[in-house]
Design an enzyme around this catalytic site. Structure first.
Site, PDB file in Angstrom:
ATOM      1  N   GLU A   1      -9.705 -13.963  22.176  1.00  0.00           N
ATOM      2  CA  GLU A   1      -8.740 -13.736  22.862  1.00  0.00           C
ATOM      3  C   GLU A   1      -7.841 -14.659  22.682  1.00  0.00           C
ATOM      4  OE1 GLU A   1     -10.619 -11.337  26.402  1.00  0.00           O
ATOM      5  OE2 GLU A   1     -10.291 -13.548  26.963  1.00  0.00           O
TER       6      GLU A   1
ATOM      7  N   ASP B   1     -17.599  -9.432  28.796  1.00  0.00           N
ATOM      8  CA  ASP B   1     -17.994  -7.901  28.866  1.00  0.00           C
ATOM      9  C   ASP B   1     -19.199  -7.692  27.959  1.00  0.00           C
ATOM     10  OD1 ASP B   1     -15.706  -6.985  30.247  1.00  0.00           O
ATOM     11  OD2 ASP B   1     -14.571  -7.389  28.491  1.00  0.00           O
TER      12      ASP B   1
END
Length: 396
Positions: free
Chosen positions: A162, A178
């Site tokens: 990210e 996640d």
């Protein structure tokens, strides 16, 4: 995570109910493009394939996210352009093809435009991304949800980093919040050179073995070591006990009925005590909102009762408590945050998934849960004068 990023905390739950993730507003390279920051006005990105298992041509990259100037969702093309997504991007199969294959040999380069988003990598097959319509009637990207068996990308080996790149600099991280599947490392150069995400030798196997060793966590290992699913998503999939933390939470609530809990933040030091089902704080020039007794799901997602509003007071307190629950330090220390990593994960009831990620990391940093940035333990780096960024798919 730095507030200038979309950040881990914004990515967590928006797509779980849909089985895929669409980025909230606000949130490569070409195998052949070799432009410079000066000519493109962006940040040079280099991707290095050191998997030892997959040839470059069988690895596909996707640079996707949000244009901060317009709030438009889209993707970056091989020549470094940000292109808004559109429903017409879905082909006859109802999916887009935004893939940029890596070079067959050598490194792959691209220039990142200013944006916030993710760089996905899929190995051996292309991802099935789809353009949908968001709640405002605008085109939005539906992202892979590797923790949902019915997701079309479930059987594809993939992972991501990210980032936010803007006028203030480059802010980026690897993430396991996640799931974990592909070992990735980031090298950011600028005012100084920084790296994060590199695993120890055999780190991927070490992570899978460590998670499988814990009875409650073993079912989080998906497929033949395809990925490890984070325990919060494991609850949703029926793979992890929804009451895992309940006894620990109850012990914490009992302890702080009679013992004060001290939480130190940049906004001041606060003292909390439990009355009924709420932990209420005093101290400082502003008072944090009281926090309700969290559930196991709240702890693992750092959400619900532990959600952290961007208010500078309740948010930091909730983040510190979320980290303390995941690291299981609330019964051992009434002064938070605990900053010494040697004191984390010392009890049987703890986030063994996050522990495995940290233990397999060369620098001890990992994003094993959303508030892992508390006290600086996340695999996150930033530079206010960046000159280049390199992402390496490291050996399995």
């Amino acid at each position: 995570m730095n507030s200038r990023m979309i950040g881990r905390r914004s990515f967590l739950t928006s797509g779980a109910a849909l089985g895929a993730l669409a980025l909230a507003t606000g949130c490569a390279p070409s195998t052949r493009a070799r432009r410079t920051s000066a000519t493109a006005g962006g940040l040079p990105l280099t991707v290095v394939n050191r998997t030892g298992r997959y040839a470059g041509g069988s690895i596909f990259m996707y640079v996707v996210g949000v244009d901060p100037a317009t709030g438009t969702q889209g993707r970056v093309t091989a020549d470094g352009r940000f292109v808004p997504c559109a429903a017409s991007d879905n082909g006859s199969g109802g999916q887009t093809d935004y893939a940029i294959p890596l070079q067959g040999s050598g490194d792959t380069t691209l220039v990142l435009p200013k944006m916030s988003g993710r760089v996905y990598f899929s190995l051996g097959d292309r991802l099935r991304l789809r353009v949908v319509t968001d709640g405002n009637g605008k085109p939005a990207l539906q992202y892979p949800a590797g923790w949902v068996k019915t997701d079309p990308n479930y059987g594809i080996l993939h992972d991501w980093i990210e980032f936010t790149y803007n006028d203030a600099g480059m802010f980026c991280n690897t993430t396991m919040v996640d799931m974990f599947s592909v070992p990735l490392a980031i090298r950011l150069t600028g005012a100084r050179t920084q790296t994060t995400g590199t695993l120890v030798a055999g780190g991927r196997d070490q992570i899978f073995a460590a998670v499988a060793k814990q009875p409650e966590f073993a079912r989080l290992v998906a497929g033949d070591r395809l990925r490890v699913i984070a325990p919060g998503h494991g609850i949703e999939a029926g793979l992890f006990p929804a009451d895992y933390y309940d006894a620990y939470i109850n012990e914490v609530w009992t302890r702080y009925q009679g013992t004060p809990l001290t939480v130190r933040t940049d906004a001041g030091t606060f003292t909390g005590k439990v009355t009924g089902d709420r932990l209420t704080f005093t101290g400082g020039s502003r008072t944090p909102a009281s926090i309700a007794r969290p559930s196991t799901r709240d702890v693992l997602f750092c959400d619900g009762a532990l959600a952290a509003p961007n208010d500078g007071v309740t948010g930091p307190v909730a983040a510190i408590l979320g980290a303390a629950f995941n690291r299981s330090t609330l019964l051992s220390d009434a002064n938070q945050p605990v900053t010494d990593a040697a004191r984390f994960y010392r009890t049987q009831v703890t986030n063994h998934y996050a522990r495995a990620m940290h233990e397999a990391s060369q620098d001890g940093a990992a994003y094993g849960f959303a508030f892992d940035d508390v006290a600086g333990h996340a695999s996150y780096i930033q530079d206010n004068a960046p000159t280049s960024v390199t992402v390496t798919l490291t050996p399995f």
